[in-house]
Scaffold this active site. Structure first.
Site, short mmCIF file in Angstrom:
data_model
loop_
_atom_site.label_atom_id
_atom_site.label_comp_id
_atom_site.label_asym_id
_atom_site.label_seq_id
_atom_site.Cartn_x
_atom_site.Cartn_y
_atom_site.Cartn_z
N GLY A 56 0.76 -1.05 0.11
CA GLY A 56 0.00 0.03 -0.01
C GLY A 56 0.82 1.26 0.00
N CYS A 57 0.48 2.29 0.88
CA CYS A 57 1.27 3.56 0.88
C CYS A 57 2.56 3.20 1.33
CB CYS A 57 0.30 4.24 1.65
SG CYS A 57 1.50 6.07 2.01
#
Length: 180
Positions: A14-15
């Site tokens: 993800g981030c």
């Protein structure tokens, strides 16, 4: 001088701000660089281009670690249990291929370990693990403002609401693997 067994892992969960913050607390981790990998456009991509979802790159971190302190397998177990490896192209509210769960292996042994860890972790999830396991072709370092992001921006809303709970989960599940 002490000889260290230095290795590199490249992971996208993800981030990259979240994944970086998690591994900054892990014993044996020497260095973390946020960046991009897995894309299919020429040149060094920018954060804005990555966020468009059109370049094919994933937000990743490159971890330099001492394998005599923490194994690649342990790195992957921490990775697979501190993000959701069952959501395709998404982590929480972050959606798009740039937020996919991915392990970019650097050699055949890393590939083998990634496949074993992925298989072993699957029974702990209700849904199938969709983490991509691919060879690392190119790693591009992200812009300076994306490095050490959580440490520099803890008061920011995203950090408070998304990253801080991930760190609490890390501390609960992997306290024996953390720096003092």
């Amino acid at each position: 001088m002490i000889n260290k067994n230095i290795q590199v892992a490249t992971l996208g969960g993800g981030c990259f701000w979240c994944t970086e913050a998690v591994f900054q607390e892990v014993k044996g981790v020497e260095k973390i660089v946020s960046g991009y990998s897995g894309g299919n456009v020429p040149g060094h991509p920018t954060y804005r281009e990555i966020c468009s979802g059109l370049t094919g790159h994933a937000e990743v971190i490159q971890i330099t670690f001492d394998a005599d302190v923490i194994s690649y397998e342990d790195i992957l177990v921490i990775f697979m249990t501190t993000h959701d490896p069952t959501t395709l192209n998404q982590q929480g509210a972050d959606r798009g291929t740039q937020y996919r769960s991915v392990i970019y292996y650097h050699n055949a042994l890393q590939k083998e370990i990634a496949e074993v860890v992925s298989k072993e972790i699957t029974p702990y999830y209700k849904n199938p693990v969709v983490t991509e396991i691919s060879p690392l072709n190119v790693f591009f370092e992200a812009e300076k403002e994306h490095q050490d992001y959580y440490r520099n921006n803890q008061e920011q809303g995203y950090c408070s609401f998304v990253i801080t709970p991930k760190l609490a989960k890390l501390r609960k599940l992997h306290s024996d693997k953390l720096k003092n």
